[in-house]
Design an enzyme around this catalytic site. Structure first.
Site, PDB file in Angstrom:
ATOM      1  N   CYS A 273       0.818  -1.220   0.000  1.00  0.00           N
ATOM      2  CA  CYS A 273       0.000   0.000   0.000  1.00  0.00           C
ATOM      3  C   CYS A 273       0.852   1.271   0.000  1.00  0.00           C
ATOM      4  O   CYS A 273       0.651   2.166  -0.828  1.00  0.00           O
ATOM      5  CB  CYS A 273      -0.980  -0.023   1.169  1.00  0.00           C
ATOM      6  SG  CYS A 273      -0.237   0.114   2.812  1.00  0.00           S
ATOM      7  N   HIS A 321      -2.696   1.425   6.809  1.00  0.00           N
ATOM      8  CA  HIS A 321      -3.043   1.292   5.396  1.00  0.00           C
ATOM      9  C   HIS A 321      -3.207   2.672   4.782  1.00  0.00           C
ATOM     10  O   HIS A 321      -3.628   3.622   5.447  1.00  0.00           O
ATOM     11  CB  HIS A 321      -4.344   0.498   5.231  1.00  0.00           C
ATOM     12  CG  HIS A 321      -4.612   0.102   3.808  1.00  0.00           C
ATOM     13  ND1 HIS A 321      -3.922  -0.915   3.173  1.00  0.00           N
ATOM     14  CD2 HIS A 321      -5.467   0.600   2.882  1.00  0.00           C
ATOM     15  CE1 HIS A 321      -4.349  -1.027   1.924  1.00  0.00           C
ATOM     16  NE2 HIS A 321      -5.291  -0.113   1.724  1.00  0.00           N
ATOM     17  N   HIS A 333      -5.834   1.810  -4.312  1.00  0.00           N
ATOM     18  CA  HIS A 333      -4.957   1.277  -3.272  1.00  0.00           C
ATOM     19  C   HIS A 333      -4.562  -0.157  -3.592  1.00  0.00           C
ATOM     20  O   HIS A 333      -5.163  -0.811  -4.453  1.00  0.00           O
ATOM     21  CB  HIS A 333      -5.623   1.364  -1.892  1.00  0.00           C
ATOM     22  CG  HIS A 333      -6.751   0.389  -1.685  1.00  0.00           C
ATOM     23  ND1 HIS A 333      -6.964  -0.284  -0.504  1.00  0.00           N
ATOM     24  CD2 HIS A 333      -7.746  -0.033  -2.515  1.00  0.00           C
ATOM     25  CE1 HIS A 333      -8.021  -1.058  -0.596  1.00  0.00           C
ATOM     26  NE2 HIS A 333      -8.518  -0.931  -1.799  1.00  0.00           N
TER      27      HIS A 333
END
Length: 358
Positions: A273, A321, A333
């Site tokens: 990520c 994240h 993402h």
């Protein structure tokens, strides 16, 4: 008498009772066997987890793996810095050692010359000289040479001190690098263990159940997207980026759609990520730090209501994240292992904050 002997021959032998240590050993083995049988029995009869329970546990495991991944990324940055510093220190120590050896050689030449010519007292040499003025001139040269020798000795001493300091700092950096490598190994083991546990749980799902799970990215909310169809042809949002750099970062993110998630990866073929967001903004000429918990402090913080394309959006209380906002409530993402970079709604995970790189 014969009958009596025959009776004794066919009598069933008595069982021997164990006493003392032998008795305790036998009892322990018997209890262990019983415990094993008991543990095996109920385990076979335990109810199968429901798909919802499996998905919840898998989501938790992947979240824990992602936290460990960001810790791994941070440790790797520090390990790379320690390795570079160690190399620089060793190179400087080597250069200074070479210079020290040259100074030592020069000092040796001066000492040899003095030894060869310095057998007589200066007054005697002056008395015996046929040309005293020449001798006095040579004596002045020798004195100046002596001053240079003293300066050379002082320089050698300073270099020895510097080299000792460099080697001490190199030893410290080596110890730091060793510690960072051990930290990397720990985080890597945690990541692999969590991902392995998640995969074993997913194997308990039917093909249809697993397809549904994969379709929503394992993030807790259906995004309506099929990763197999999340390719580079995904239509772009209508929101305008605030500047050319943000526009370039968003363009990179769209171009990465469909590339696989791989923990620790920063592209170009795969990403995790924070690796994706770092690569996207690097394409725009902006250097972001490596981890989610350092990227959130980049640029300025923005409220959720003020999001614009190119902003970094962060999730979970541990800031584990990150995605890149592209407008219309959507982000791009890299979700987790087993998935690809994709377009998804920002509200599919617990929102933790946003930052706008400058």
């Amino acid at each position: 008498m014969a009958a009596h002997r025959n009776h004794r021959i066919h009598r069933k032998p008595r069982q021997r009772l164990f006493t003392g240590q032998a008795g305790r050993t036998a009892a322990t083995l018997a209890l262990a066997g019983a415990a094993t049988a008991t543990a095996t029995g109920p385990a076979q009869g335990e109810p199968r987890l429901t798909p919802a329970q499996i998905k919840a546990q898998v989501d938790t495991l992947y979240a824990q793996a992602e936290t460990a991944t960001e810790q791994y990324n941070g440790a790797k940055v520090k390990a790379d810095e320690a390795r570079a510093s160690l190399t620089e220190l060793r190179d400087e120590a080597a250069r200074r050692t070479d210079g020290l050896n040259t100074s030592r050689a020069e000092l040796g030449s001066i000492a040899t010359a003095q030894y060869r010519s310095g057998g007589l007292d200066p007054a005697v040499q002056l008395a015996l000289s046929s040309r005293p003025e020449d001798y006095l001139e040579q004596a002045g040269v020798a004195e100046r040479a002596g001053s240079r020798q003293a300066a050379t000795v002082a320089g050698i001493r300073r270099e020895l001190s510097r080299i000792a300091g460099l080697r001490s700092r190199a030893d410290t950096q080596l110890a730091d690098l060793t510690a960072r490598r051990a930290e990397l190994a720990r985080h890597k083991s945690t990541i692999q263990r969590k991902i392995g546990s998640a995969q074993r749980l997913l194997d308990e799902l039917t093909a249809e159940e697993r397809d549904r799970y994969e379709g929503r990215g394992g993030t807790g909310r259906q995004d309506g997207g099929d990763p197999a169809r999340a390719d580079r042809g995904t239509p772009r949002g209508t929101a305008a980026a605030p500047n050319a750099r943000a526009e370039a970062a968003v363009a990179f993110a769209y171009g990465a759609i469909g590339k696989p998630y791989v923990w620790g990866a920063t592209g170009p073929g795969s990403f995790d990520c924070s690796g994706l967001t770092q690569a996207a903004w690097r394409a725009a000429g902006v250097a972001l730090p490596r981890t989610t918990y350092t990227q959130i402090n980049t640029g300025r913080r923005v409220a959720r209501s003020e999001l614009a394309p190119g902003d970094l959006v962060f999730f979970y209380s541990g800031i584990s994240h990150v995605g890149i906002y592209v407008g219309g409530g959507q982000m791009i993402h890299a979700p987790r292992p087993g998935t690809a970079v994709r377009l998804a709604p920002v509200d599919e995970m617990p929102f933790a904050g946003a930052a706008r790189p400058l």
